[in-house]
Design a protein around this motif. Sequence first.
Motif, mmCIF file in Angstrom:
data_model
loop_
_atom_site.group_PDB
_atom_site.id
_atom_site.type_symbol
_atom_site.label_atom_id
_atom_site.label_comp_id
_atom_site.label_asym_id
_atom_site.label_seq_id
_atom_site.Cartn_x
_atom_site.Cartn_y
_atom_site.Cartn_z
ATOM 1 N N GLN A 313 0.835 -1.203 0.000
ATOM 2 C CA GLN A 313 0.000 0.000 0.000
ATOM 3 C C GLN A 313 0.871 1.255 0.000
ATOM 4 N N TRP A 314 1.968 1.223 0.771
ATOM 5 C CA TRP A 314 2.887 2.367 0.812
ATOM 6 C C TRP A 314 3.586 2.539 -0.543
ATOM 7 N N ILE A 315 3.990 1.442 -1.161
ATOM 8 C CA ILE A 315 4.616 1.524 -2.483
ATOM 9 C C ILE A 315 3.647 2.134 -3.486
ATOM 10 N N ARG A 316 2.367 1.788 -3.345
ATOM 11 C CA ARG A 316 1.345 2.326 -4.250
ATOM 12 C C ARG A 316 1.017 3.785 -3.951
ATOM 13 N N ASP A 317 0.696 4.074 -2.685
ATOM 14 C CA ASP A 317 0.176 5.400 -2.341
ATOM 15 C C ASP A 317 1.258 6.383 -1.926
ATOM 16 N N GLY A 318 2.313 5.878 -1.267
ATOM 17 C CA GLY A 318 3.373 6.766 -0.803
ATOM 18 C C GLY A 318 4.406 7.070 -1.873
ATOM 19 N N ASN A 320 3.958 5.978 -5.206
ATOM 20 C CA ASN A 320 3.285 6.035 -6.512
ATOM 21 C C ASN A 320 4.030 5.250 -7.587
ATOM 22 N N LEU A 321 4.621 4.120 -7.179
ATOM 23 C CA LEU A 321 5.356 3.296 -8.144
ATOM 24 C C LEU A 321 4.434 2.356 -8.912
ATOM 25 N N SER A 323 -0.047 1.471 -9.563
ATOM 26 C CA SER A 323 -1.403 1.998 -9.369
ATOM 27 C C SER A 323 -2.306 0.977 -8.709
ATOM 28 N N SER A 324 -1.879 -0.302 -8.710
ATOM 29 C CA SER A 324 -2.691 -1.357 -8.115
ATOM 30 C C SER A 324 -1.784 -2.480 -7.656
ATOM 31 N N ALA A 325 -2.189 -3.154 -6.570
ATOM 32 C CA ALA A 325 -1.397 -4.268 -6.049
ATOM 33 C C ALA A 325 -1.298 -5.415 -7.043
ATOM 34 N N CYS A 326 -2.266 -5.517 -7.958
ATOM 35 C CA CYS A 326 -2.241 -6.618 -8.917
ATOM 36 C C CYS A 326 -1.075 -6.508 -9.897
ATOM 37 N N GLU A 327 -0.426 -5.342 -9.968
ATOM 38 C CA GLU A 327 0.731 -5.164 -10.845
ATOM 39 C C GLU A 327 1.989 -5.826 -10.284
ATOM 40 N N THR A 328 1.974 -6.148 -8.995
ATOM 41 C CA THR A 328 3.212 -6.589 -8.354
ATOM 42 C C THR A 328 3.700 -7.935 -8.873
ATOM 43 N N GLN A 329 2.786 -8.825 -9.251
ATOM 44 C CA GLN A 329 3.219 -10.158 -9.663
ATOM 45 C C GLN A 329 4.059 -10.112 -10.934
ATOM 46 N N ILE A 375 12.316 -2.499 -6.589
ATOM 47 C CA ILE A 375 11.804 -1.998 -5.307
ATOM 48 C C ILE A 375 10.495 -2.702 -4.953
ATOM 49 N N VAL A 376 9.625 -2.870 -5.937
ATOM 50 C CA VAL A 376 8.365 -3.576 -5.691
ATOM 51 C C VAL A 376 8.636 -5.009 -5.273
ATOM 52 N N THR A 377 9.543 -5.674 -5.967
ATOM 53 C CA THR A 377 9.879 -7.053 -5.630
ATOM 54 C C THR A 377 10.469 -7.143 -4.230
ATOM 55 N N ALA A 378 11.293 -6.170 -3.864
ATOM 56 C CA ALA A 378 11.874 -6.159 -2.515
ATOM 57 C C ALA A 378 10.787 -6.049 -1.458
#
Length: 495
Positions: A313-318, A320-321, A323-329, A375-378
């Motif tokens: 949520q922080w990666i998304r909202d804080g 802005n990397l 727009s949705s958690a579904c992008e992380t995979q 960063i998202v993967t981390a």
Amino acid sequence: MPRCLLSFDQGTTSSRAILFSTEGHILATGQREFTQHFPQPGWVEHDPEEIWETTLVSTREALAASGCGLSDIVAAGITNQRETTIVWERASGKPVYNAIVWQDRRTSALCQQLKEDAALEPRIAEKTGLLLDPYFSATKLAWILDNVDGARERAERGELAFGTVDTFLLWRLTGGKVHATDASNASRTLLFNIHTQQWDEELLQLFRIPAALLPEVKDSAADYGRIDANLFGAEIAIGGVAGDQQAALVGQACFRPGMAKSTYGTGCFMVMNTGREALKSTHRLLTTVAYRINGETTYALEGSIFMAGATIQWIRDGLNLISSACETQSLAEATGYENPVYMVPAFTGLGAPYWDPQARGAIMGLTRDTGIKEIVTAGLQAVCYQTRDLLEAMALDGVEPAQLRVDGGMVVNGWLVQFLADVLGIPIACPKVTETTALGAAFLAGLQAGVYQNLDDVEAFWVHDRAYEPKLEESQRQHLYDGWLNAVQRVRCGA
């Protein structure tokens, strides 16, 4: 139309209501997010009125979508974010201050001051199974009494009521007729003796908490009164209450000692059933009440991680990397396991097994070619590494699950769950119904209503969906984990 069970699932970031069939199938869901308030660094609050309003709206939404008549609802259960502390006026039901959330660290200095008496924390742990940490309710409650004008005096006169979120919702749902909680939620307050199953006079004196504030403690499946007919159109019996992680243990049918589940929501919580034994951890895990049914207490060993889904949520909202958690995979799949970047999401300190409220978050291993995907993967990997921390602590305590059942919003990410299996080195099982927290509350309500005769009946409705087997060589698994331990050590040394 099958008979229905209604579950109020009040979480850290949203309020949900789910209607289940008595076989455990989801019939309809309603959900509303609510505001997170951060008045000062390390402080986290919720508006209790917004919690209440989102509970009502989400419930009405679920009822409208289900096609389930009110007369078809056999009973309702409540599950909730634990430790979050609310104080309200008995006469009006109005909160005297915002809810202080479990993540809040404002009482760190008080906890540190109390720890200066070296004998105190072991004594508290012996009674409660918990550590002296701002995470739990007692110091939050003391803060409200000491910082809200007139609150302590009013509490001593019996004018105020305290509760975790389940208790507050129960009060509102019953029109102020019931002031109660269950043993699983009481066991998270630092005020409840898990061996005697009573509020502890010595602890009340230590934290200066008037007994008049406290709710009655009931079994997790019990008569909690009836929902006021004015709220939804008919009275509904409330038959189950449990803290969210204990409810998930029930929803995952982990009823035998040694069975464990891990829930990946805002935080991550690994809970292992230890049966009738309140197993004492020597590696800073928590001993807690799993559930109490028919007056018999089942205990659990728990490891608590403060930031799991909240990291994404922080990666998304804080940041802005995404727009949705579904992008992380897809980003993680493009990065792979050998990610040189480590993120330690200690935004509100570190939970088990470190219990370091002063630690703060960091991202390490950045180079010029580091991008969004690393960063998202981390962030995803940090959730798995923290789970390995908990598993290591359990192993040192002499218990280790042969399999881990997982649930929560994050487990829809198949890459994450496979990496989890690889880092832990044990099989991971996902259930057909991943809303196990709400399902556990529904099962408890069904037990009280006689829909199920015993836990064996409940276990029959747990359905396996996906399994993940570890594939990494032990050397690679340890190499990745060693990098995490190094990152954590650097954060703690710099705190």
